[in-house]
Write a protein that holds these residues in place. Structure first.
Motif, short mmCIF file in Angstrom:
data_model
loop_
_atom_site.label_atom_id
_atom_site.label_comp_id
_atom_site.label_asym_id
_atom_site.label_seq_id
_atom_site.Cartn_x
_atom_site.Cartn_y
_atom_site.Cartn_z
N GLU A 57 6.58 -19.69 -12.37
CA GLU A 57 7.12 -21.03 -12.65
C GLU A 57 6.65 -21.52 -14.02
O GLU A 57 7.41 -22.16 -14.76
CB GLU A 57 6.69 -22.02 -11.55
N GLN A 58 5.41 -21.20 -14.36
CA GLN A 58 4.89 -21.56 -15.69
C GLN A 58 5.68 -20.82 -16.78
O GLN A 58 6.03 -21.40 -17.81
CB GLN A 58 3.41 -21.21 -15.81
N GLU A 59 5.96 -19.54 -16.53
CA GLU A 59 6.73 -18.76 -17.49
C GLU A 59 8.12 -19.35 -17.66
O GLU A 59 8.65 -19.42 -18.78
CB GLU A 59 6.84 -17.30 -17.06
N ALA A 60 8.73 -19.78 -16.55
CA ALA A 60 10.08 -20.34 -16.60
C ALA A 60 10.16 -21.53 -17.56
O ALA A 60 11.16 -21.72 -18.25
CB ALA A 60 10.53 -20.75 -15.20
N GLU A 61 9.09 -22.31 -17.62
CA GLU A 61 9.05 -23.45 -18.54
C GLU A 61 8.99 -22.99 -19.99
O GLU A 61 9.58 -23.61 -20.88
CB GLU A 61 7.85 -24.34 -18.21
N LEU A 62 8.29 -21.89 -20.23
CA LEU A 62 8.13 -21.37 -21.59
C LEU A 62 9.40 -20.71 -22.13
O LEU A 62 9.58 -20.65 -23.35
CB LEU A 62 6.98 -20.36 -21.65
N ILE A 63 10.26 -20.20 -21.24
CA ILE A 63 11.39 -19.39 -21.68
C ILE A 63 12.72 -20.15 -21.67
O ILE A 63 13.78 -19.54 -21.84
CB ILE A 63 11.54 -18.11 -20.83
N GLN A 64 12.67 -21.44 -21.47
CA GLN A 64 13.92 -22.22 -21.46
C GLN A 64 14.69 -22.00 -22.76
O GLN A 64 14.14 -22.11 -23.85
CB GLN A 64 13.62 -23.71 -21.28
N GLY A 65 15.97 -21.65 -22.61
CA GLY A 65 16.82 -21.42 -23.78
C GLY A 65 16.77 -20.02 -24.35
O GLY A 65 17.51 -19.70 -25.29
N MET A 66 15.90 -19.16 -23.81
CA MET A 66 15.81 -17.79 -24.30
C MET A 66 16.97 -16.95 -23.75
O MET A 66 17.70 -17.37 -22.86
CB MET A 66 14.47 -17.15 -23.93
N GLU A 67 17.08 -15.71 -24.24
CA GLU A 67 18.21 -14.85 -23.92
C GLU A 67 18.23 -14.46 -22.44
O GLU A 67 17.24 -14.55 -21.72
CB GLU A 67 18.21 -13.59 -24.80
N ALA A 68 19.42 -13.98 -22.02
CA ALA A 68 19.69 -13.69 -20.61
C ALA A 68 18.72 -12.68 -20.00
O ALA A 68 18.31 -12.81 -18.85
CB ALA A 68 21.13 -13.18 -20.45
N ILE A 69 18.32 -11.67 -20.78
CA ILE A 69 17.45 -10.62 -20.24
C ILE A 69 16.07 -11.18 -19.86
O ILE A 69 15.46 -10.77 -18.88
CB ILE A 69 17.32 -9.44 -21.23
#
Length: 203
Positions: free
Chosen positions: A99-111
């Motif tokens: 869940e912490q990672e999900a916050e960091l990767i907002q807007g990043m590529e699909a992979i």
């Protein structure tokens, strides 16, 4: 010589994939000791950490990814730390990290989104929340297809299949076959064999 190091690195991954963990460990440690590049050392330590996880030496693997995250703050370190906790059986902590990672990767590529959702779906399934896991897995597969990466699509399709299998739905076979197709395209025979075993277990 960089070429020799690349060859050794490939040998380490081959040994790891073949299940020869002691050989893989030996090569990674040699590479870590020989390199003078900080970036290369970090890369080699990650490879070594995967071996440690396979050996169930979780504390040592955890230390490597924690140090990496502390230095870089990179979401990949957090993702790998979650993987360690999943393998160690602490699903709740692993989910917190994802869940912490999900916050960091907002807007990043699909992979990147697909990899995060895969781990989240896998953990949710392991925790017994099958309907929720299926919802996450289908979303993961959408992102995986957008990425166009065969390995990513294969992993996502396998997870959808696992969710349908847990629900007792025959449609799981279609997703397992989709996973096999993409794993064959990426020449990952180990993953192909794993999914084929999942299909055999249905009989």
């Amino acid at each position: 010589c960089r070429t020799a190091m690349i060859e050794k690195e490939m040998d380490a991954w081959k040994a790891f994939e073949a299940g020869n963990l002691e050989k893989a460990e030996s090569i990674w440690l040699q590479l870590i000791n020989e390199t003078e590049s900080v970036d290369a050392e970090s890369q080699f330590k990650w490879g070594y950490a995967y071996v440690l996880v396979a050996m169930k030496r979780f504390d040592e693997a955890r230390k490597i990814f924690k140090e990496s995250y502390g230095i870089s703050g990179d979401h990949k370190s957090l993702h790998n730390l979650a993987m360690v906790e999943r393998e160690a059986g602490d699903y709740e902590l692993a989910l917190e990290l994802i869940e912490q990672e999900a916050e960091l990767i907002q807007g990043m590529e699909a992979i990147v989104q697909s990899a995060n959702l895969y781990e989240k779906g896998k953990l949710t399934l392991l925790m017994g929340h099958v309907d929720k896991a299926l919802e996450i897995a289908l979303k993961c597969l959408e992102h995986a297809k957008t990425s166009g990466c065969d390995t990513t699509i294969g992993c996502a399709a396998r997870l959808v299949g696992e969710c349908y299998k847990a629900l007792g739905v025959d449609e799981c076979v279609n997703y397992f076959q989709l996973a096999i197709t993409h794993f064959q395209s990426s020449e990952d025979q180990t993953a192909v064999a794993e999914v084929e075993r999942m299909i055999d277990e249905l009989d």
